[in-house]
Structure formats: structure tokens, C-alpha cells
Write a protein that holds these residues in place. Sequence first.
Motif, short mmCIF file in Angstrom:
data_model
loop_
_atom_site.label_atom_id
_atom_site.label_comp_id
_atom_site.label_asym_id
_atom_site.label_seq_id
_atom_site.Cartn_x
_atom_site.Cartn_y
_atom_site.Cartn_z
N LEU A 3 47.73 38.21 47.69
CA LEU A 3 47.00 37.57 48.87
C LEU A 3 45.83 36.93 48.23
O LEU A 3 45.46 35.71 48.58
CB LEU A 3 46.55 38.65 50.00
N GLU A 4 45.04 37.47 47.43
CA GLU A 4 43.98 36.93 46.66
C GLU A 4 44.17 35.59 46.30
O GLU A 4 43.70 34.53 46.14
CB GLU A 4 43.34 37.80 45.52
N GLU A 7 45.10 33.01 49.10
CA GLU A 7 43.85 32.65 49.76
C GLU A 7 42.93 31.54 48.74
O GLU A 7 42.35 30.65 49.31
CB GLU A 7 43.05 33.94 50.06
N VAL A 10 44.60 28.23 49.27
CA VAL A 10 44.16 27.87 50.67
C VAL A 10 42.62 27.17 50.55
O VAL A 10 42.19 26.14 51.17
CB VAL A 10 44.15 28.86 51.75
N ALA A 37 49.31 33.41 53.42
CA ALA A 37 48.04 33.19 53.72
C ALA A 37 48.09 31.80 54.54
O ALA A 37 48.87 31.27 54.46
CB ALA A 37 47.25 32.90 52.57
#
Length: 133
Positions: A3-4, A7, A10, A37
Motif C-alpha cells: 500500500l505504501e 500510494e 499515486v 490505491a
Amino acid sequence: MTLEAAEAVVAAAKAEAQAIGQPMNIAVVDAGGHLVAFARMDGSIFASIDISQRKAYTSAAMKLPTGALKDVTQPGAPLYGLEHSSGGLVTFAGGIPLPGPDGEPVGAIGVSAGTVDQDQQVAEAGVAAWTAA
């Protein structure tokens, strides 16, 4: 695909979209095409929510930039009609694979809400952040 990391991709894409003054929908998926994300920038068009996610999915599923499918999916071309498979693939630019250490894609980014060229530019900014990390 964490996820990091997604992100960060993004965030880089959002920064590019802000720099060119075009609100975008930005999706990052893992190698299986599952959403990790997503961001819908204020003012981006609603129709592009689905398109950005489908661009990311298409790129991950085909292991190719979506723009590479444009010519081969035209009438009379070898993959004509491909966009009707797998629940709807996207065959124009704005989706790009995110390569892993061995060069095999571990996910993809999909961007939509601008012109095709703007979508591609913003997606490339996300990929640049991915490869710099």
C-alpha cells in the motif's frame, strides 16, 4: 505491491496532474489486477473512475502499456474485439505496468480524465516514482 508503494505512485501522478492543471482519477493495482490505491482528484469526471481502474487492470493483465494495444485492436487487426474480453479492457494509452526487480510487472497504474496524452503523461510520472524507489 505494498500500500505504501502504491500510494507513492499515486502521489507522484497527482503531483503531475496538478502541474498540468488537469484533475485525474488514478488507480494502482497489483499483479493480479486488484485495486491497491486510488485517488479521484477534485473536479475529475466520474466516468473516468472506472476507466482508470480498467486501464490499470488491462495493463497488469496484458503485461503491456494500454497504448500498445491501440493498433492491434482496430478492425481487421489480429486482436480486434479484445476490449470486450475480461469484463472490458481498455486499448488506449494511460495504463502502464510497474516492473519488479526482475522486470516482470508487479502491478500497474491507470490514469483517466484528461486527454489520452495527458493520461499517459500522468501515468508516466507515477511509473517514474516507482522505478526511482
